[in-house]
Design a protein around this motif. Structure first.
Motif, short mmCIF file in Angstrom:
data_model
loop_
_atom_site.label_atom_id
_atom_site.label_comp_id
_atom_site.label_asym_id
_atom_site.label_seq_id
_atom_site.Cartn_x
_atom_site.Cartn_y
_atom_site.Cartn_z
N PRO A 1 -22.22 -0.19 -47.45
CA PRO A 1 -21.58 0.62 -46.18
C PRO A 1 -21.64 0.50 -45.01
O PRO A 1 -22.57 -0.42 -44.95
N LYS A 2 -20.33 0.24 -43.99
CA LYS A 2 -20.41 0.36 -43.03
C LYS A 2 -20.38 -1.48 -43.18
O LYS A 2 -20.86 -2.14 -41.50
N ALA A 3 -19.76 -1.83 -43.94
CA ALA A 3 -19.43 -3.12 -43.11
C ALA A 3 -18.29 -3.93 -44.27
O ALA A 3 -17.88 -4.44 -44.82
N GLY A 4 -17.12 -2.63 -44.17
CA GLY A 4 -15.79 -2.95 -44.43
C GLY A 4 -15.38 -2.28 -45.38
O GLY A 4 -14.86 -2.65 -46.39
N CYS A 5 -16.30 -1.65 -46.22
CA CYS A 5 -16.09 -1.10 -47.75
C CYS A 5 -14.95 -0.39 -48.16
O CYS A 5 -14.34 -0.30 -49.34
N SER A 6 -14.59 0.40 -47.71
CA SER A 6 -13.69 1.46 -47.11
C SER A 6 -12.27 0.19 -47.35
O SER A 6 -11.33 1.14 -48.04
N ARG B 1 -25.12 -2.08 -37.84
CA ARG B 1 -24.56 -1.35 -38.55
C ARG B 1 -25.75 0.22 -38.84
O ARG B 1 -24.64 0.32 -39.12
N LEU B 2 -26.66 -0.47 -38.96
CA LEU B 2 -27.64 1.11 -38.16
C LEU B 2 -26.29 1.90 -37.66
O LEU B 2 -27.06 2.98 -37.53
N VAL B 3 -26.47 1.40 -36.20
CA VAL B 3 -25.75 1.90 -35.14
C VAL B 3 -24.34 2.40 -35.43
O VAL B 3 -24.00 3.79 -35.18
N SER B 4 -23.71 1.73 -36.01
CA SER B 4 -22.76 2.41 -36.82
C SER B 4 -22.64 3.76 -37.64
O SER B 4 -21.71 4.28 -37.85
N ALA B 5 -23.49 3.09 -38.69
CA ALA B 5 -23.78 4.99 -39.38
C ALA B 5 -24.28 5.66 -38.79
O ALA B 5 -23.76 7.39 -38.93
N TRP C 1 -27.29 3.31 -44.45
CA TRP C 1 -28.16 2.60 -44.04
C TRP C 1 -29.17 1.97 -44.62
O TRP C 1 -30.01 1.13 -44.21
N GLU C 2 -29.33 1.94 -46.01
CA GLU C 2 -29.87 1.21 -46.97
C GLU C 2 -29.83 -0.52 -47.06
O GLU C 2 -28.68 -0.79 -46.80
N LYS C 3 -31.02 -1.48 -47.10
CA LYS C 3 -30.84 -2.56 -46.95
C LYS C 3 -30.28 -2.79 -48.23
O LYS C 3 -29.94 -2.99 -48.97
N VAL C 4 -29.51 -3.97 -47.41
CA VAL C 4 -28.40 -5.03 -48.27
C VAL C 4 -29.36 -5.72 -49.58
O VAL C 4 -28.96 -5.58 -50.65
N SER C 5 -30.19 -5.83 -49.16
CA SER C 5 -31.43 -6.23 -50.15
C SER C 5 -31.59 -5.78 -51.82
O SER C 5 -31.78 -6.07 -52.37
#
Length: 411
Positions: A188-193, A253-257, A318-322
């Protein structure tokens, strides 16, 4: 080792129980070490949590047509902690290093009992026969560097056996498009939509990305996830489909969320997260704020994020990608970045043989009048934080920064 874990290892457990147990195991898996950083330093970044599992809300699906229907099914990570416990910011970074090391050693011992999965440890060569245009050469070179960096990084700093048993939690964020044999891990917040719009067009569910509503993308449930298949179906697709993940600078990504979920009216995030955040982290909060949960400040949100005893669970935005995509367990064939999103995405579409007219959409999915979250916007939000708080955010996203070779942020 707990009695429950002993039972799990000795018995043919049900899929449901296996999912819960495996979630506990995978939650403490990835060990990564920055160049020149001691083992003790790395141990501090292993999450020491109670068992966690995703709990979909019991929300009824709204009737409607394909492109304008559906209601959100919210996902929360269950946490266990004493009610009403409150910690100062200086104590929100988790348990002691010794406890983390002991926890990891137990996890490692448990995990080895599942044996090795028959996955190739080498990067699969992408089929580039469909790429005819020379303009993609630079993009291709960048892509090969990213893939090699991630694989070598994981080889060097992860020594835990891969699982043979149920992997439903590990693949729960991965979307499947069978026609073009694609696996896409949602960040999420990395172009997923827009990526999900692309998958809907590729699978024949829509004729154009521009005709698909936000609700249809996220709540329509038209796309299949990898955890909906049986084990054979999961393994087959992991070994034969092209696996892609798109990431973003963690701080951005955090600020965007935060901007998306807390600076605009939201019937879910304000009452669920907003109320709890204001109640715990705002002194002398007014009754109105406590009732509706609106007006959360970025610094309050950061305190919630860093608190090891959060009043509410984590959220995928805002969960980690890892912990969303497990990039050191799943060998992703394509690593895209939000910073070069259109270029990377359109090159990927060439690689998988998408229709020539299909291009990655560049429109902003929601709040289109707002300025996009970028470096300058992030700096404005970080002004409200102390240097220590900024450092703690970096520590929280430590693995993501290292895995995807992002530079140290605004510290």
């Amino acid at each position: 080792m707990t009695m429950e874990m002993e039972f799990f290892l000795k018995s043919n457990c049900s899929p449901c129980w296996c999912k819960v147990a495996m979630t506990f195991i995978f939650g403490n898996l990835i060990l990564i070490q920055e160049r020149g950083v001691t083992t003790e330093k790395i141990q501090e970044h292993i999450t020491n949590q109670n068992s966690m599992f995703h709990m979909p809300g019991d929300l009824k699906k709204k009737k409607g047509n394909l492109l304008n229907s559906g209601r959100p099914t919210r996902v929360l990570a269950k946490t266990s902690h004493p009610q009403g416990e409150n910690q100062a910011l200086g104590k929100i970074t988790g348990s002691s290093t010794n406890n983390l090391i002991e926890n990891h050693q137990e996890t490692k011992t448990l995990f080895k009992k599942f044996g090795e999965m028959n996955w190739s440890s080498d990067i699969r060569h992408l089929n580039k026969s469909l790429v005819k245009d020379n303009k993609w050469k630079k993009t291709d070179v960048t892509q090969e560097k990213r893939r090699s960096f991630l694989q070598e990084f994981c080889k060097k700093y992860t020594g835990v056996s891969r699982p043979q048993s149920h992997l439903f939690h590990v693949v729960s964020r991965i979307y499947v498009e069978d026609k073009h044999k694609i696996l896409y891990c949602e960040v999420p917040k990395a172009g997923c939509s827009n990526w999900k719009r692309i998958l809907m067009v590729l699978s024949g569910l829509a004729s154009s990305t521009y005709n698909i509503s936000h609700d249809a993308v996220h709540y329509g449930k038209y796309l299949k996830k990898l955890d909906s298949f049986d084990l054979k179906g999961i393994y087959t697709r992991l070994n034969t489909y092209t696996k892609a993940v798109f990431v973003r600078d963690p701080m951005e990504r955090l600020v965007s969320a935060f901007r998306d979920k807390f600076e605009h009216p939201n019937s879910y995030y304000h009452p669920v997260f907003g109320r709890a955040i204001i109640k715990k982290y705002r002194s002398n909060a007014c009754e109105e704020a406590l009732n509706d949960g609106s007006g959360v400040k970025f610094r309050e949100f950061v305190h919630y994020l860093l608190d090891s005893h959060r009043p509410v669970g984590m959220d995928i935005h805002w969960e980690k990608v890892s912990k969303l995509c497990y990039p050191c367990l799943i060998n992703y064939d394509f690593v895209g970045k939000f910073e070069t999103l259109e270029e990377d995405a359109n090159y990927f579409l060439q690689l998988i043989g998408a229709p020539k007219e299909l291009r990655f959409p560049n429109f902003k999915d929601r709040h289109s009048s707002d300025e996009r979250t970028n470096t300058q916007v992030v700096r404005q939000y970080l002004k409200d934080l102390t240097r220590t708080e900024r450092q703690l955010i970096y520590d929280f996203y430590y693995l993501d920064y290292l895995m995807f070779n992002y530079t140290t942020p605004f510290l």
